[in-house]
Design an enzyme around this catalytic site. Structure first.
Site: not given
Ligand code: NAD
Length: 485
Positions: A258, A292
């Protein structure tokens, strides 16, 4: 003792492994802060590689027992967890507001929404079906069954600290999978509270682990490299989703993604303007714009654009900004400094390109990561925010003249999560909802999420669906058994 201290005293701040809160192997802890003040809330254990493998050992030890547990028993545990969660709405809401910043009414809404996945999937656990048919050639029978995928890794974001977890954990548990959750580093407390509630509801030790960490890759990479893990389910940015897909390829893991969005919100000339304004407020300002599904590009027909932008600015400019737990506050802070800098840069870029500020437009000085509720009008489509997620309380209004033109503009993005449009014309409803390249379309409404409906994106917004009857399939493998006679 403050309300928050009372709640914190009840929730675990260790790693959740084998049904208990434990310290990290190296003893490290990291800070969780309140985005409304920048103050330290508490520290939680900081998982590393060794802890990750310990959680996987524990998941693998109980995987076959959990898969063999009667579906009704799995259902009862999920149902009980939902009941406990709802009873504790006030405490969980305050916890979420403290670590994430959203207002208390929105946090209560998330407890209801996030909790609903536990109830919904408790009802789905007992409805995992199969198929038994005669082979067309008449020389045998086809038996199709569904089996749990096995140990899953769930990685969740900070914007919905409860719901983004429960939307993965509930269907996985319902299907008979064990789960290791790596919550976002900004908001680990809500997930630890959920683990505690599931244990209280009777979830056996080892079935669920929670690994807060200040270094996501350090915890997730060894799990993704381990052939015992069978699935990774992720909500977060498209950038990190792609990194995870690459790692998942090595062991050909099942994946659910997602990812980011860039939702168009289209107001046609025949829309009910009051309804469209209310919808825009919900689609844009829900969760402070940190969703999102947030309306990232508001396209309004040029015959009504100026009036729409003026009325939207009046509503958005009147929002009361402050710490989310204060009564009457309608907009809390952004999650952290990085996010506020990113919103500021996108607004500055749009204004430099010619966008007109109708209200707001600036970060707010002082403690916490606040940004003025903002409306930008006549935003040129060359602005970065036309292509990139704003993830903040900034409404960007663009004009358009024809249906074909606006549908083409709406689809001119690599994302395809949510889309919204307002019209009174039924032919247009069918035509435009078919033409929009999005996994979810809201027609004359600004809120679309529903635990009973499949949530998911197309294009670079993701793979698979969460919620609905589709959600549990993500955690089931199909098996075909060929029978003679
Ligand atoms: P992010 O991708 O930075 O982080 C999300 C998760 O991934 C966190 O737990 C983070 O610690 C982890 N993460 C970060 N780098 C990683 C790596 N190299 N390896 C493994 N895990 C890693 O995103 P964010 O800043 O936490 O959230 C914002 C983003 O999430 C926005 O782009 C938003 O659109 C998206 N989002 C999508 C949905 C959906 O359902 N489509 C819902 C909520 C948020």
């Amino acid at each position: 003792m403050s309300e928050f201290d009372r709640i914190r005293a009840q929730i675990p701040t260790g790693l959740w492994i084998d049904g208990a809160a434990v310290p990290a192997a190296g003893g490290a802890r990291f800070a969780v802060t309140d985005p409304a003040t920048g103050d330290l809330l508490t520290e939680v254990a900081d998982a590393g590689r060794e802890d990750a493998l310990r959680a996987l050992d524990s998941a693998c030890r109980v995987q076959s027992d959990w898969a063999a547990t009667a579906p009704r028993e799995r259902a009862v545990i999920l149902r009980r967890a939902w009941e406990i969660l709802i009873e504790r709405t006030e405490d969980l809401a305050l916890l979420m507001t403290s670590e994430m910043g959203k207002t208390l009414p929105e946090a209560r809404g998330e407890v209801a929404y996030g909790g609903e996945f536990l109830r919904w999937f408790s009802e789905e656990a007992v409805r995992i079906g199969g198929r038994y048919t005669q082979a067309p050639a008449g020389n045998g029978r086809i038996l199709v069954t569904q089996q749990p995928v096995g140990p899953c890794l769930a990685i969740t974001p900070w914007n919905f600290p409860l719901a983004m977890g429960s939307r993965k954990i509930a269907p996985a548990l319902a299907a008979g999978c064990t789960v290791i959750v790596k919550p976002a580093e900004d908001t680990p407390l809500t997930m630890l509270a959920l683990a505690d509630i599931l244990a209280e509801a009777g979830l056996p030790a080892g079935v669920l682990s929670v690994l807060p960490s200040s270094d996501a890759a350090e915890v997730t990479a060894p799990l993704l490299a381990d052939p015992r893990l069978r699935k990774v389910t992720f909500t977060g940015s498209t950038r990190v989703g792609k990194l995870l897909l690459r790692q998942a390829a090595d062991n050909v893991l099942r994946t659910s993604m997602e990812l980011g969005g860039n939702a168009p919100f289209i107001v046609f000339e025949d829309a009910d303007l009051d309804q469209a304004l209310a919808g825009a407020m919900a689609a844009k300002m829900r969760n402070g714009g940190e969703a999102c599904t947030a309306a990232n590009r508001i396209y309004v027909h040029n015959s009504i654009r100026a009036e729409f932008a003026a009325r939207l600015a009046e509503k958005i400019g009147a929002l009361r900004v402050g710490p989310g737990h204060e009564p009457g506050v309608e907009l809390g802070p952004l999650i952290n400094e990085r996010q506020r800098n990113s919103v500021t840069a996108l607004v500055d870029d749009a204004v430099a390109a010619g966008a007109v500020v109708r209200t707001g437009g600036k970060p707010i000085d002082g403690p916490g990561w606040f940004f003025q509720p903002t409306v930008l009008d006549e935003v040129p489509r060359t602005a970065r925010m036309h292509r990139e997620e704003i993830f903040g309380p900034v409404a960007a209004v663009y004009g358009f003249d024809t249906e074909d033109e606006v549908v083409a503009a709406a689809n001119d993005t690599e994302f395809g999560l949510a889309a919204y449009f307002y019209t009174q014309n039924l032919d247009r409803v069918l035509r435009v909802s078919g033409a929009l390249e999005a996994g979810m379309v809201g027609v004359n409404r600004g809120v679309i999420s529903d635990p009973a409906a499949p949530f998911g994106g197309i294009k670079q917004s993701g793979l698979g669906s969460e919620g609905g009857s589709e959600g549990i399939s993500e955690y089931l493998d199909t098996k075909y058994v060929a029978l003679t006679h």
